[in-house]
Enzyme design. Sequence first.
Site: not given
Length: 435
Positions: A4, A68, A94, A141-142, A264, A269, A271, A276, A308, A311
């Site tokens: 997604r 491995h 290695t 402001t604020h 829905s 709406k 939005n 977001e 891990s 990944r």
Amino acid sequence: MIERYARPEMAELWTEENKYATWAGVEVLATTAQAELGLVDRRALEDIRRAPVPSVARVRELELTRDHEILAFLAAYTETMPPESARWVHHGMTSYDLVDTALGFILARSCDLVLNAARGFAELLVARALEHWDTPCIARTHGIHAEPTAFGQKLAVHAFTMHRSVERLAAARRAVAVGTVSGPVGTYAHISPYVEEYVCRELGLGVEDMPTQVVARDRHAQLLSALAVAGAGVEQFALEMRMLQRTEVGEVDEPRTSAYQGSSAMPHKRNPTTSERLCGLARILRSNAGAALENVALWHERDLAHSSVERVILPDSLTVAHYQLVSATGLLAGLRVFPERMARNIEATRGLVYSSEVFLDLVAEGREREEAYRLVQAAATEAWSTGSSLAEGLAARGVEVADGQMEPLRFLGNRAHLKSRLNRLSKELQSNVEV
């Protein structure tokens, strides 16, 4: 990494198939360097070059008997080669000579995508800032109406923010675009430094300054920190767009497809879902940056605690950052701006936003500063509480508002120096060639 929030060009870089193809490429380069040193027969080199990249399924199958991944990959990669050639694969190396050098290559390609997206977003911010340089709107402001500003200046703030992120991301790319082919604990005991130089040069990578067994993880922490800061910059822009789309504000509207359905239950709406989403994705980048910092401290020459974690966080952060920047660019490109609504909002407080102009004019006329401040404040307080205008409150105190004293353009007439800064940024961004 989920589909997604992954664009195809970034997702392709982080497939297992591409990882194994890159590993095979590193092995071919290392063997080529060994052949140039006279350590590997040229016929063996040709067999290694011709060998197909093993499938993910085959590597997973062999991993069941080895536990491995790198050994399973090497077994799968060499099983089609003559034994006398296969024995030269991975010679003197290695596991992390292979893994980290290939990772550096993939990280560099991923950073290129992110950098190009960040530059594109910054360029569009500049363009739209110049488009709306003289579009008056109210500054807050604020969260409270302050003085008039221009919508172009709002966007210019974000342009400079993104430009700083471009610089940080470019530095982070240089930090992670390194490899190491130095043997088990980085001493070159079993492999010539020439092999490392050759492999990294061919891949367009730098060489780790002082190898242990792995590339130092402060490099990766720098990258993920830069991605988190860039994400926060996108979030700052997206949050402003969210706030300006509120019903009672209504100064901008983000683009939506004809198929858009906002709720829905409530068909009306609209939005701000894109902005977001951009804000939410920034949280992932910040969290992953913390995990990358945890990965810096490894035991002695190395341990495996970072593996891990990486990944998950490396593909996720680069994928999310790239998606976020491309999506923000699309939002800004299609953003609808409503100057008439901005003008109405400036006047919504019936002149209160011009209080500083009236206050300073009174001081310039000879009033004592505290007296002038208190007079205008009292008139403003009366306007707040009664619903009258600031001009009416001032008139009740013997102060008449002159023609043109309460005009938003009075606040926008002394910004040539700011526009010159924006023009310089525009030229700088245009002079940067895409990586």
